[in-house]
Scaffold this motif. Structure first.
Motif: not given
Length: 268
Positions: A8-14, A17-23, A43-55
């Motif tokens: 995959m080439v995951s982005g910042i939209s959960l 990313n899940l839609s692409e993973a399902l495809r 499922c998620f490649m955020g703008q910064k590392d701390e974004d992981k904590l949010v999800i």
């Protein structure tokens, strides 16, 4: 047993990313795969590392866990959910967890990445320990293929690949390496390390990677591949999203181990 390494080439939209993973999982299931491995941070490649904590999710509760369970059950496919952030007792750190769901949608394993990546060449800087909490437990699960064979599957994630002792402890028939190798380190070391782990452990390796230029500006190496116990690359995709399919042959695995019984010759 047919297996799939999902790239995959995951982005910042959960959701995206899940839609692409399902495809991609649907393509794998449609091709007859029994086991599909998603990449690290699928499922998620955020703008910064701390974004992981949010999800970050709690065990048994969360959008990504529900997605993996539903997809595995609906597609009748064993799915290894690359990695997703899981909450820890420390609100400033998450675990980088790889969860496996069987074809009934039941979670059968969880592996928290043990080795945390740190790299600084003056232009690129990464320090996973800033927001991630390392795991400490080598993890395997058993998977019975449709032809009745029992496979021991060992889990690892990305930077773990550089630590050969982990794979010795796993003592598995199939080694999983979901990853998001940087373009710099991947171009230098990715394939040679994967083939080494396959050869020295006389095991199949399924390496599912992030592969491309991400929304956050990071560039990952890709080259998802499946390698046999002799170190031969059975299938590979260099870049972009896709499904890498290969057949695992238990008789070939046993034959390699019988002809060259190096695992029996270990002294240390």
């Amino acid at each position: 047993m047919k297996v799939a390494a999902i790239q995959m080439v995951s982005g910042i939209s959960l959701d995206a990313n899940l839609s692409e993973a399902l495809r991609l999982l649907r393509l794998a299931a449609g091709a007859g795969a029994e086991l599909a491995v998603l990449p690290e941070y699928f499922c998620f490649m955020g703008q910064k590392d701390e974004d992981k904590l949010v999800i970050a999710e709690t065990p048994g509760l969360g959008t990504v866990q529900d997605f993996l369970s539903d997809a595995a059950r609906d597609l009748k496919l064993c799915i290894v959910g690359g990695t997703l952030p899981m909450a820890t007792d420390d609100p400033g750190h998450a675990a980088n967890a790889s969860l496996t769901y069987n074809a009934k949608g039941t979670q059968i394993s969880r592996y928290d990445k043990i080795h945390l990546f740190r790299y600084d060449n003056g232009r690129e800087h990464y320090d996973e320990a800033a927001v991630l909490q390392a795991g400490d437990t080598p993890t395997t699960f058993d998977l019975r293929s449709r032809d009745g064979h029992e496979w021991r599957v060992g889990q690892s994630v990305c930077y773990d690949l550089r630590f050969a002792e982990l794979y010795r402890v796993l003592a598995a028939d199939v080694l999983l390496v979901p990853a998001a190798f940087t373009y710099t380190t991947g171009s230098a070391h990715w394939e040679v390390l994967l083939r080494a782990r396959a050869i020295e452990n006389q095991a199949y390796v399924i390496a599912s990677a992030q592969g491309g230029l991400h929304e956050n500006g990071r560039r990952t190496w890709g080259h998802s591949m499946v390698i046999d116990p002799w170190g031969e690359v059975l299938a590979m995709q260099s870049a972009g999203p896709g499904v890498v399919l290969a057949e695992l042959d238990i008789q070939h695995l046993q034959g390699v181990r019988e002809q060259l019984p190096s695992l029996q010759h270990r002294k240390l």
